[in-house]
Design a protein around this motif. Structure first.
Motif, PDB file in Angstrom:
ATOM      1  N   PHE A   5       0.847  -1.183   0.000  1.00 26.96           N
ATOM      2  CA  PHE A   5       0.000   0.000   0.000  1.00 26.96           C
ATOM      3  C   PHE A   5       0.889   1.242   0.000  1.00 26.96           C
ATOM      4  CE2 PHE A   5      -2.714  -3.273   1.856  1.00 26.96           C
ATOM      5  CZ  PHE A   5      -3.886  -3.097   1.130  1.00 26.96           C
ATOM      6  N   GLY A   7       1.634   5.532   0.084  1.00 27.24           N
ATOM      7  CA  GLY A   7       1.210   6.608   0.976  1.00 27.24           C
ATOM      8  C   GLY A   7      -0.166   7.123   0.616  1.00 27.24           C
ATOM      9  N   ASP A   9      -2.514   5.395  -0.781  1.00 23.70           N
ATOM     10  CA  ASP A   9      -3.466   4.365  -0.354  1.00 23.70           C
ATOM     11  C   ASP A   9      -3.789   4.511   1.131  1.00 23.70           C
ATOM     12  OD1 ASP A   9      -3.385   3.319  -2.910  1.00 23.70           O
ATOM     13  OD2 ASP A   9      -1.870   1.811  -2.413  1.00 23.70           O
ATOM     14  N   GLU A  10      -2.778   4.799   1.935  1.00 23.49           N
ATOM     15  CA  GLU A  10      -2.997   4.925   3.375  1.00 23.49           C
ATOM     16  C   GLU A  10      -3.812   6.175   3.698  1.00 23.49           C
ATOM     17  OE1 GLU A  10      -2.616   2.617   5.440  1.00 23.49           O
ATOM     18  OE2 GLU A  10      -1.519   1.298   4.074  1.00 23.49           O
ATOM     19  N   ARG A  13      -7.242   5.148   2.973  1.00 22.26           N
ATOM     20  CA  ARG A  13      -7.714   4.280   4.064  1.00 22.26           C
ATOM     21  C   ARG A  13      -8.157   5.122   5.267  1.00 22.26           C
ATOM     22  NH1 ARG A  13      -6.849  -1.015   5.478  1.00 22.26           N
ATOM     23  NH2 ARG A  13      -5.229  -1.300   3.889  1.00 22.26           N
ATOM     24  N   MET A  14      -7.376   6.139   5.611  1.00 23.49           N
ATOM     25  CA  MET A  14      -7.724   6.999   6.744  1.00 23.49           C
ATOM     26  C   MET A  14      -9.029   7.742   6.485  1.00 23.49           C
ATOM     27  SD  MET A  14      -3.936   8.486   7.652  1.00 23.49           S
ATOM     28  CE  MET A  14      -4.606   9.701   8.794  1.00 23.49           C
ATOM     29  N   THR A  60      -5.590  -1.165  -5.055  1.00 22.00           N
ATOM     30  CA  THR A  60      -5.161  -1.197  -3.663  1.00 22.00           C
ATOM     31  C   THR A  60      -6.073  -0.349  -2.785  1.00 22.00           C
ATOM     32  OG1 THR A  60      -3.533   0.481  -4.299  1.00 22.00           O
ATOM     33  CG2 THR A  60      -2.745  -1.784  -4.043  1.00 22.00           C
ATOM     34  N   GLN A  61      -6.600   0.748  -3.307  1.00 28.45           N
ATOM     35  CA  GLN A  61      -7.536   1.566  -2.546  1.00 28.45           C
ATOM     36  C   GLN A  61      -8.870   0.854  -2.362  1.00 28.45           C
ATOM     37  OE1 GLN A  61      -7.469   5.129  -4.904  1.00 28.45           O
ATOM     38  NE2 GLN A  61      -5.707   5.987  -3.818  1.00 28.45           N
ATOM     39  N   ALA A  64      -8.299  -1.416   0.461  1.00 29.09           N
ATOM     40  CA  ALA A  64      -8.300  -0.670   1.723  1.00 29.09           C
ATOM     41  C   ALA A  64      -9.724  -0.363   2.174  1.00 29.09           C
ATOM     42  CB  ALA A  64      -7.501   0.618   1.562  1.00 29.09           C
ATOM     43  N   GLU A  68     -11.481  -1.808   5.592  1.00 25.92           N
ATOM     44  CA  GLU A  68     -11.990  -0.898   6.625  1.00 25.92           C
ATOM     45  C   GLU A  68     -13.485  -1.102   6.839  1.00 25.92           C
ATOM     46  OE1 GLU A  68     -10.192   0.932   8.661  1.00 25.92           O
ATOM     47  OE2 GLU A  68      -8.491   0.003   7.634  1.00 25.92           O
TER      48      GLU A  68
END
Length: 382
Positions: A5, A7, A9-10, A13-14, A60-61, A64, A68
């Motif tokens: 994943f 940055g 992607d993270e 995710r957030m 990848t998103q 995520a 979640e």
């Protein structure tokens, strides 16, 4: 494929986690929840640039978001059939008019769908469908007559995509068409819930008696090609989200084993460790196949892996409970509530895992014939 994943992607995710934390509400009904997802743009992340009202996200998103969602405790989706099965099929095979008519309401969470494939005598052997569709003299409306079974969420759906035989002289996979049928046709469509061992009724029988349908996807007589294409979309990113739920169930079984003392048994400990290890293998396999392009047999391998695993987890769940797992409702009268605890529900529902969505026997045949190149299984007379 390197399935790490990034940055970005993270950050995605957030954002997903923050939205879910703010909006998941156990009191909300499932249809209004679909509308909430749609209004926030969370439906149809994998559709691509289509201009149908949904945001786009990388693979990848999408993973995520699915992870979640599973972790958040959000309601089970009632719009996933429209989002993950119908929509990719329309994008691949539908006309511009069909895409413009049906994709925006799915993206908005306004229209729910069910799948009219299986029939009595034509479940895993889908080419044996007998539901027929006859073209009206007007040349644009079909009359659908027949029965479908194991139709998930038919009691909530606004539309059903139906595999039906439009050529009465055809046999097997020839002469089939993929029709879009509105469910609000009193007197022409009847939905009967099927009560399961768990006491719930997610599945239904659906009876069509001259139901009207005006939309054919992929053209008349090409239903088999469209139907097989749809099945290819059935096991994608959602497989990873499913595994998040599996991990939560396994965690509950482990905690129960510790609480009851069952974990002191070395055999039980070995079974728990094996379940954990096999779940990790499933995740790695899912990530590997997500990065491939049409890998032969991949959906069948995935189905074999998770169905047997989940069934064994159900057996282990009641084993670590001990004698308490056999205790049911005190009042056995017909009017008494049919209540099961989590372990009992897991055990009973998972009995069907190796049957629905293509039985284990069918999956092994697919792998043998299409991947290993073994001789095809003899078929009976059509």
């Amino acid at each position: 494929m390197d399935f790490g994943f990034s940055g970005q992607d993270e950050l995605f995710r957030m954002e997903a986690r923050a939205w879910l934390d703010a909006h998941v509400d156990g009191e909300r009904d499932r249809r209004s929840w679909e509308r909430a997802l749609g209004s926030a743009g969370w439906i149809g992340l994998g559709w691509g640039e289509g201009g149908y009202g949904n945001r786009t996200a990388s693979l990848t998103q999408q993973v995520a978001w699915a992870e979640e969602y599973a972790r958040s405790g959000a309601p089970a989706r009632s719009g996933h059939i429209g989002e993950n099965l119908l929509a990719p099929t329309l994008i691949a095979h539908g006309t511009d008019e069909q895409k413009a008519r049906f994709l925006p309401p799915v993206a908005a969470g306004e229209e729910l769908w069910c799948q009219g494939y299986s029939e009595p005598g034509a479940g895993s052997d889908l080419a044996g469908v007998r539901t027929k569709a006859e073209l009206d003299p007007d040349g644009r409306t079909y009359r659908v007559t027949g029965q479908k079974i194991w139709t998930s969420l038919a009691h909530e759906a606004d539309w059903c995509f139906v595999l039906a035989r439009t050529d009465p002289e055809s046999a097997r996979h020839h002469g089939l068409s993929f029709l879009l049928v509105p469910m609000d046709q009193p007197g022409r469509i009847e939905v009967r819930p099927i009560r399961q061992m768990t006491g719930t009724s997610e599945f239904n029988e659906v009876f069509f008696d001259g139901a009207r349908a005006e939309h054919v996807v992929g053209g008349e007589g090409h239903g088999w090609r469209v139907a097989m294409s749809l099945l290819g979309f059935e096991r994608g990113v959602s497989t990873l989200a499913q595994q998040i739920g599996f991990a939560a169930e396994l965690g509950r079984v482990v905690r129960t084993a510790v609480e009851t003392g069952a974990a002191d048994d070395p055999v039980v400990r070995e079974l728990l460790v094996r379940q954990w290890a096999e779940l990790r293998v499933m995740r790695w396999n899912a990530m590997r196949t997500l990065g491939s392009s049409g890998e032969a047999g991949a959906p069948s391998v995935a189905k074999l892996l998770w169905a047997g695993w989940h069934q064994r987890l159900g057996e282990l769940a009641v084993r670590v409970r001990g004698a308490a797992a056999g205790v049911g409702p005190v009042d056995w009268s017909p009017s008494a509530p049919y209540e099961l605890d989590a372990a009992q529900h897991l055990f009973l529902f998972s009995r069907a895992d190796t049957i629905y969505g293509g039985s284990d026997q069918i999956q092994r045949t697919i792998i043998a014939e299409r991947v290993l190149g073994l001789p095809r299984e003899p078929k009976g007379a059509a």
